[in-house]
Design a protein around this motif. Structure first.
Motif, mmCIF file in Angstrom:
data_model
loop_
_atom_site.group_PDB
_atom_site.id
_atom_site.type_symbol
_atom_site.label_atom_id
_atom_site.label_comp_id
_atom_site.label_asym_id
_atom_site.label_seq_id
_atom_site.Cartn_x
_atom_site.Cartn_y
_atom_site.Cartn_z
ATOM 1 N N CYS A 52 0.939 3.867 10.621
ATOM 2 C CA CYS A 52 0.287 2.561 10.704
ATOM 3 C C CYS A 52 0.137 2.136 12.160
ATOM 4 C CB CYS A 52 1.108 1.505 9.968
ATOM 5 S SG CYS A 52 1.541 1.933 8.275
ATOM 6 N N ASP A 110 4.779 10.198 5.620
ATOM 7 C CA ASP A 110 3.462 10.455 5.018
ATOM 8 C C ASP A 110 2.517 9.269 5.192
ATOM 9 O OD1 ASP A 110 4.556 8.648 3.237
ATOM 10 O OD2 ASP A 110 4.133 9.835 1.440
ATOM 11 N N THR A 111 2.905 8.305 6.044
ATOM 12 C CA THR A 111 2.046 7.168 6.362
ATOM 13 C C THR A 111 2.235 6.806 7.833
ATOM 14 O OG1 THR A 111 2.384 6.298 4.117
ATOM 15 C CG2 THR A 111 1.396 4.815 5.742
ATOM 16 N N LYS A 157 0.808 -1.213 0.000
ATOM 17 C CA LYS A 157 0.000 0.000 0.000
ATOM 18 C C LYS A 157 0.846 1.270 0.000
ATOM 19 C CE LYS A 157 -4.211 -1.716 2.194
ATOM 20 N NZ LYS A 157 -5.427 -1.207 2.806
ATOM 21 N N THR A 158 2.092 1.150 0.441
ATOM 22 C CA THR A 158 2.941 2.339 0.576
ATOM 23 C C THR A 158 4.084 2.358 -0.437
ATOM 24 O OG1 THR A 158 4.343 1.275 2.255
ATOM 25 C CG2 THR A 158 2.411 2.490 3.038
ATOM 26 N N VAL A 192 7.248 5.738 6.227
ATOM 27 C CA VAL A 192 6.187 4.994 6.912
ATOM 28 C C VAL A 192 6.549 4.838 8.386
ATOM 29 C CG1 VAL A 192 4.852 2.861 6.955
ATOM 30 C CG2 VAL A 192 5.719 3.742 4.764
ATOM 31 N N CYS A 236 -1.563 12.448 4.264
ATOM 32 C CA CYS A 236 -0.984 11.414 5.136
ATOM 33 C C CYS A 236 -1.925 10.221 5.158
ATOM 34 C CB CYS A 236 -0.784 11.949 6.553
ATOM 35 S SG CYS A 236 -0.216 10.679 7.722
ATOM 36 N N LEU A 237 -1.421 9.073 4.785
ATOM 37 C CA LEU A 237 -2.202 7.840 4.810
ATOM 38 C C LEU A 237 -2.137 7.244 6.214
ATOM 39 C CD1 LEU A 237 -3.757 5.519 3.435
ATOM 40 C CD2 LEU A 237 -1.534 4.561 2.768
ATOM 41 N N ARG A 267 4.928 5.785 -1.554
ATOM 42 C CA ARG A 267 4.924 6.824 -0.535
ATOM 43 C C ARG A 267 6.332 7.054 0.016
ATOM 44 N NH1 ARG A 267 -0.296 8.209 0.106
ATOM 45 N NH2 ARG A 267 0.215 9.580 1.852
ATOM 46 N N LEU A 323 -3.195 3.962 8.354
ATOM 47 C CA LEU A 323 -3.607 2.571 8.211
ATOM 48 C C LEU A 323 -3.848 1.965 9.591
ATOM 49 C CD1 LEU A 323 -1.059 1.431 5.458
ATOM 50 C CD2 LEU A 323 -3.462 2.060 5.152
#
Length: 208
Positions: free
Chosen positions: A164, A161-162, A89-90, A96, A197-198, A93, A200
């Protein structure tokens, strides 16, 4: 500051007697000081962790490592599948940030990450090693920052930018603070673009 809404109890009335102004994350996004969040959850073929049975230890206001490990270490394949999905998914990006449940969980999680692509940070990480990892992440030399109980607040790296969650959270304030690690906008001398920003959630954090 975050002081008016620490944990679940509203402080106004005990020490503070009035809130003069509330500056929301949404307003900061509208003004261009933060990037907006977008949200993602486990795909149909992968389930996140079930932390519904776990409760906060009232003595230290946190979850028990022993109880967390019973859940997250019960099936190493699940952790590896989750990490592999995060990697997929990243793939496009920048950086993480992964919040694991325990130190043992961190070690299990990185087994599924590409060699040389990550750094682990916990309260056991020596100062020099921690600084080396932070600088490598800031430069983009490593993509994944895997941590437990360290990078929730006070860490500024616009490349992230992610965010989790592989752990439960029991505080709305902590949720906002941890998500905020990924909301920073690039600085003037940064050579990358960042539009969102994702976030999860593999720990059912938002349901809790």
């Amino acid at each position: 500051t975050g002081s008016p809404i620490r944990g679940k109890k509203y402080i106004v009335g005990d020490f503070w007697n009035k809130r003069l102004y509330e500056l929301s994350t949404q307003k900061l996004v509208e003004w261009g000081w933060l990037v907006p969040p977008i949200f993602g959850f486990p795909e149909d073929e992968i389930e996140g962790y079930d932390f519904s049975s776990i409760k906060v230890d009232k003595d230290n206001d946190s979850f028990s490592d022993e109880e967390l490990n019973k859940i997250v270490l019960e099936d190493p394949t699940k952790t590896h599948e989750i990490i592999q999905e995060i990697v997929a998914k990243t793939k496009d990006r920048l950086g993480v940030l992964i919040f694991c449940s325990t130190k043992k969980h961190c070690k299990e999680a990185v087994e599924a990450l590409p060699e040389g692509s990550y750094g682990i940070v916990s309260d056991d990480t020596p100062f020099k090693e921690r600084n080396r990892i932070y600088k490598a992440s800031r430069r983009g030399d490593i993509k994944y920052l895997v941590n437990v109980g360290v990078l929730a607040t006070g860490y500024n790296n616009p490349r992230i930018d992610t965010v989790c969650y592989l752990r439960p959270l029991d505080s709305l304030t902590l949720l906002i603070q941890t998500m905020g690690r990924g909301f920073r906008i690039p600085e003037d001398d940064d050579d990358f673009d960042k539009t969102n920003c994702l976030v999860l959630d593999y720990g059912d954090v938002f349901s809790r």
